[in-house]
Design a protein around this motif. Structure first.
Motif, PDB file in Angstrom:
ATOM      1  N   GLY A 177     -24.958  39.099  38.522  1.00 48.15           N
ATOM      2  CA  GLY A 177     -25.667  37.919  39.008  1.00 48.15           C
ATOM      3  C   GLY A 177     -25.354  36.679  38.195  1.00 48.15           C
ATOM      4  O   GLY A 177     -25.180  35.596  38.745  1.00 48.15           O
ATOM      5  N   GLY A 178     -25.267  36.829  36.879  1.00 45.79           N
ATOM      6  CA  GLY A 178     -24.911  35.694  36.024  1.00 45.79           C
ATOM      7  C   GLY A 178     -23.513  35.186  36.296  1.00 45.79           C
ATOM      8  O   GLY A 178     -23.275  33.971  36.402  1.00 45.79           O
ATOM      9  N   LEU A 179     -22.583  36.115  36.433  1.00 50.97           N
ATOM     10  CA  LEU A 179     -21.200  35.738  36.735  1.00 50.97           C
ATOM     11  C   LEU A 179     -21.108  35.080  38.106  1.00 50.97           C
ATOM     12  O   LEU A 179     -20.447  34.055  38.276  1.00 50.97           O
ATOM     13  CB  LEU A 179     -20.290  36.965  36.664  1.00 50.97           C
ATOM     14  N   HIS A 180     -21.800  35.670  39.068  1.00 51.89           N
ATOM     15  CA  HIS A 180     -21.781  35.098  40.416  1.00 51.89           C
ATOM     16  C   HIS A 180     -22.391  33.692  40.418  1.00 51.89           C
ATOM     17  O   HIS A 180     -21.885  32.790  41.089  1.00 51.89           O
ATOM     18  CB  HIS A 180     -22.534  35.998  41.395  1.00 51.89           C
ATOM     19  N   GLY A 181     -23.462  33.511  39.669  1.00 48.81           N
ATOM     20  CA  GLY A 181     -24.094  32.186  39.585  1.00 48.81           C
ATOM     21  C   GLY A 181     -23.139  31.139  39.051  1.00 48.81           C
ATOM     22  O   GLY A 181     -23.055  30.023  39.581  1.00 48.81           O
TER      23      GLY A 181
END
Length: 100
Positions: free
Chosen positions: A44-48
């Motif tokens: 999720g952090g990477l996608h954000g």
């Protein structure tokens, strides 16, 4: 490819699209079926980050290529639909080959 705004958008769009699919189809099931929440935290952090980069890249291409509001909205909608950035990439590639 990375020297031109459109090329950067296509690369970032691919990475953002892949991160979205990984988040939806791998990390989320791992969280809820295997009780492994860290998968969503990392993915999720990477996608954000990639999502924000995608929005910035769309803005840059919109300014450089004088995109219409309709084109900008279409690109932004593509980023929230699974597989949407891949459809967008195909259209960008087709339109770029017609121009060049």
């Amino acid at each position: 490819m990375l020297k031109q705004p459109l090329g950067r958008l296509r690369v970032i769009g691919f990475l953002e699209g892949m991160s979205y699919l990984i988040l939806l189809f791998i990390a989320m099931p791992m969280k809820y079926l295997a009780d492994y929440a860290m998968a969503v935290t990392i993915t999720g952090g990477l996608h954000g980050l990639l999502f924000v980069l995608f929005i910035v890249a769309v803005g840059h291409v919109a300014i450089v290529n004088r995109w219409s509001v309709k084109q900008i909205i279409g690109a932004l909608i593509a980023s929230v639909i699974p597989f949407g950035t891949f459809v967008l990439d195909k259209r960008l590639k087709e339109s770029h080959s017609r121009e060049g």
